[in-house]
Design a protein around this motif. Structure first.
Motif, PDB file in Angstrom:
ATOM      1  N   VAL A  22      65.036  29.677  27.303  1.00 57.09           N
ATOM      2  CA  VAL A  22      66.284  30.090  27.937  1.00 57.09           C
ATOM      3  C   VAL A  22      66.631  29.035  28.971  1.00 57.09           C
ATOM      4  CG1 VAL A  22      67.441  31.890  29.263  1.00 57.09           C
ATOM      5  CG2 VAL A  22      65.718  32.524  27.560  1.00 57.09           C
ATOM      6  N   LEU A  23      67.787  28.415  28.818  1.00 56.31           N
ATOM      7  CA  LEU A  23      68.228  27.385  29.755  1.00 56.31           C
ATOM      8  C   LEU A  23      69.122  28.031  30.797  1.00 56.31           C
ATOM      9  CD1 LEU A  23      67.518  25.907  27.014  1.00 56.31           C
ATOM     10  CD2 LEU A  23      68.915  24.072  27.887  1.00 56.31           C
ATOM     11  N   LEU A  24      68.731  27.907  32.052  1.00 53.86           N
ATOM     12  CA  LEU A  24      69.479  28.481  33.161  1.00 53.86           C
ATOM     13  C   LEU A  24      70.082  27.377  33.995  1.00 53.86           C
ATOM     14  CD1 LEU A  24      66.798  31.067  34.315  1.00 53.86           C
ATOM     15  CD2 LEU A  24      68.758  31.490  32.851  1.00 53.86           C
ATOM     16  N   LYS A  25      71.293  27.618  34.472  1.00 52.19           N
ATOM     17  CA  LYS A  25      71.951  26.679  35.371  1.00 52.19           C
ATOM     18  C   LYS A  25      72.601  27.514  36.460  1.00 52.19           C
ATOM     19  CE  LYS A  25      74.225  22.369  34.703  1.00 52.19           C
ATOM     20  NZ  LYS A  25      75.056  21.567  33.819  1.00 52.19           N
ATOM     21  N   GLN A  26      72.248  27.240  37.686  1.00 50.43           N
ATOM     22  CA  GLN A  26      72.739  27.988  38.837  1.00 50.43           C
ATOM     23  C   GLN A  26      72.539  29.488  38.647  1.00 50.43           C
ATOM     24  OE1 GLN A  26      76.752  26.420  39.170  1.00 50.43           O
ATOM     25  NE2 GLN A  26      76.037  24.941  40.699  1.00 50.43           N
ATOM     26  N   GLY A  27      71.364  29.862  38.116  1.00 51.89           N
ATOM     27  CA  GLY A  27      70.999  31.263  37.960  1.00 51.89           C
ATOM     28  C   GLY A  27      71.621  31.973  36.775  1.00 51.89           C
ATOM     29  N   LYS A  28      72.388  31.273  35.941  1.00 48.83           N
ATOM     30  CA  LYS A  28      73.037  31.898  34.792  1.00 48.83           C
ATOM     31  C   LYS A  28      72.582  31.232  33.506  1.00 48.83           C
ATOM     32  CE  LYS A  28      76.911  33.383  37.351  1.00 48.83           C
ATOM     33  NZ  LYS A  28      78.135  33.480  37.838  1.00 48.83           N
ATOM     34  N   GLU A  29      72.402  32.047  32.459  1.00 47.99           N
ATOM     35  CA  GLU A  29      72.005  31.509  31.169  1.00 47.99           C
ATOM     36  C   GLU A  29      73.150  30.685  30.586  1.00 47.99           C
ATOM     37  OE1 GLU A  29      70.816  32.994  26.695  1.00 47.99           O
ATOM     38  OE2 GLU A  29      70.333  34.323  28.369  1.00 47.99           O
ATOM     39  N   VAL A  30      72.833  29.427  30.222  1.00 45.63           N
ATOM     40  CA  VAL A  30      73.846  28.559  29.625  1.00 45.63           C
ATOM     41  C   VAL A  30      73.559  28.277  28.158  1.00 45.63           C
ATOM     42  CG1 VAL A  30      74.557  27.473  31.783  1.00 45.63           C
ATOM     43  CG2 VAL A  30      72.689  26.462  30.453  1.00 45.63           C
ATOM     44  N   ASP A  31      72.322  28.486  27.735  1.00 50.19           N
ATOM     45  CA  ASP A  31      71.967  28.251  26.343  1.00 50.19           C
ATOM     46  C   ASP A  31      70.615  28.880  26.051  1.00 50.19           C
ATOM     47  OD1 ASP A  31      72.855  27.161  23.876  1.00 50.19           O
ATOM     48  OD2 ASP A  31      73.446  25.329  24.927  1.00 50.19           O
ATOM     49  N   ARG A  32      70.285  28.932  24.757  1.00 53.55           N
ATOM     50  CA  ARG A  32      69.030  29.549  24.334  1.00 53.55           C
ATOM     51  C   ARG A  32      68.637  28.951  22.996  1.00 53.55           C
ATOM     52  NH1 ARG A  32      67.192  35.420  24.544  1.00 53.55           N
ATOM     53  NH2 ARG A  32      68.293  35.293  26.491  1.00 53.55           N
ATOM     54  N   VAL A  33      67.339  28.741  22.812  1.00 52.43           N
ATOM     55  CA  VAL A  33      66.801  28.270  21.536  1.00 52.43           C
ATOM     56  C   VAL A  33      65.651  29.191  21.178  1.00 52.43           C
ATOM     57  CG1 VAL A  33      65.678  26.387  20.292  1.00 52.43           C
ATOM     58  CG2 VAL A  33      67.399  25.866  22.033  1.00 52.43           C
ATOM     59  N   VAL A  34      65.724  29.782  19.985  1.00 55.10           N
ATOM     60  CA  VAL A  34      64.647  30.635  19.496  1.00 55.10           C
ATOM     61  C   VAL A  34      63.875  29.836  18.466  1.00 55.10           C
ATOM     62  CG1 VAL A  34      64.062  32.791  18.323  1.00 55.10           C
ATOM     63  CG2 VAL A  34      65.994  32.719  19.918  1.00 55.10           C
ATOM     64  N   GLY A  35      62.601  29.656  18.720  1.00 56.52           N
ATOM     65  CA  GLY A  35      61.749  28.877  17.833  1.00 56.52           C
ATOM     66  C   GLY A  35      61.424  27.519  18.425  1.00 56.52           C
ATOM     67  N   ALA A  36      60.388  26.905  17.894  1.00 58.77           N
ATOM     68  CA  ALA A  36      59.935  25.607  18.394  1.00 58.77           C
ATOM     69  C   ALA A  36      60.683  24.497  17.664  1.00 58.77           C
ATOM     70  CB  ALA A  36      58.430  25.464  18.199  1.00 58.77           C
ATOM     71  N   LYS A  37      61.929  24.330  18.031  1.00 62.47           N
ATOM     72  CA  LYS A  37      62.801  23.341  17.395  1.00 62.47           C
ATOM     73  C   LYS A  37      63.061  22.226  18.400  1.00 62.47           C
ATOM     74  CE  LYS A  37      64.874  27.235  15.059  1.00 62.47           C
ATOM     75  NZ  LYS A  37      65.964  28.196  15.184  1.00 62.47           N
ATOM     76  N   LYS A  38      62.171  21.251  18.413  1.00 66.35           N
ATOM     77  CA  LYS A  38      62.214  20.195  19.425  1.00 66.35           C
ATOM     78  C   LYS A  38      63.576  19.504  19.511  1.00 66.35           C
ATOM     79  CE  LYS A  38      60.002  15.982  20.940  1.00 66.35           C
ATOM     80  NZ  LYS A  38      59.021  14.959  20.689  1.00 66.35           N
ATOM     81  N   GLU A  39      64.136  19.127  18.366  1.00 67.25           N
ATOM     82  CA  GLU A  39      65.413  18.412  18.379  1.00 67.25           C
ATOM     83  C   GLU A  39      66.525  19.271  18.967  1.00 67.25           C
ATOM     84  OE1 GLU A  39      63.478  18.620  15.549  1.00 67.25           O
ATOM     85  OE2 GLU A  39      62.613  16.634  15.778  1.00 67.25           O
ATOM     86  N   GLU A  40      66.543  20.562  18.607  1.00 62.74           N
ATOM     87  CA  GLU A  40      67.575  21.460  19.129  1.00 62.74           C
ATOM     88  C   GLU A  40      67.408  21.670  20.635  1.00 62.74           C
ATOM     89  OE1 GLU A  40      69.453  25.907  18.375  1.00 62.74           O
ATOM     90  OE2 GLU A  40      67.985  25.133  16.958  1.00 62.74           O
ATOM     91  N   ILE A  41      66.172  21.797  21.080  1.00 62.81           N
ATOM     92  CA  ILE A  41      65.909  21.960  22.512  1.00 62.81           C
ATOM     93  C   ILE A  41      66.383  20.720  23.267  1.00 62.81           C
ATOM     94  CG2 ILE A  41      64.111  22.200  24.268  1.00 62.81           C
ATOM     95  CD1 ILE A  41      62.483  23.731  22.083  1.00 62.81           C
ATOM     96  N   GLU A  42      66.014  19.540  22.765  1.00 62.12           N
ATOM     97  CA  GLU A  42      66.439  18.296  23.413  1.00 62.12           C
ATOM     98  C   GLU A  42      67.953  18.189  23.479  1.00 62.12           C
ATOM     99  OE1 GLU A  42      64.348  15.532  20.910  1.00 62.12           O
ATOM    100  OE2 GLU A  42      62.694  15.339  22.346  1.00 62.12           O
TER     101      GLU A  42
END
Length: 98
Positions: free
Chosen positions: A64-84
């Motif tokens: 779960v990617l948070l920015k200033q306390g709010k969720e801005v994105d999410r990746v389910v699974g170990a998908k390195k390229e998508e996370i990057e």
């Protein structure tokens, strides 16, 4: 998982590592099981609910990617390229209108 986050965010080598930029990072990396165990033991003293429930995590791993306390994105699974890709997208600062 810590190794993945560490390589993605270029964090330092301590348990309370911060990103190399001037912005503080809330990513915590663990480069030994001893450091992880100390952190885990300390978290047992915290009466708050499990973080996974708070963020609606239904599968592992979930990033779960948070920015200033709010969720801005999410990746389910170990998908390195998508996370990057999502980290890069959300790290960029918005351009101001001229």
């Amino acid at each position: 998982m810590g190794a993945i986050l560490s390589s993605l965010f270029s964090a330092g080598s301590t348990a309370d590592a911060s990103a190399s930029s001037s912005e503080p990072s809330s990513v915590i990396t663990f480069h030994s099981s001893d450091l992880w165990q100390r952190h885990f033991d300390a978290s047992k003293q915290n009466p708050k609910l499990d973080v996974a429930k708070e963020f609606g995590v239904r599968a592992m791993p979930t990033f779960v990617l948070l920015k200033q306390g709010k969720e801005v994105d999410r990746v389910v699974g170990a998908k390195k390229e998508e996370i990057e890709k999502k980290v890069k997208k959300n790290r960029e600062k918005p351009k101001l209108a001229a």
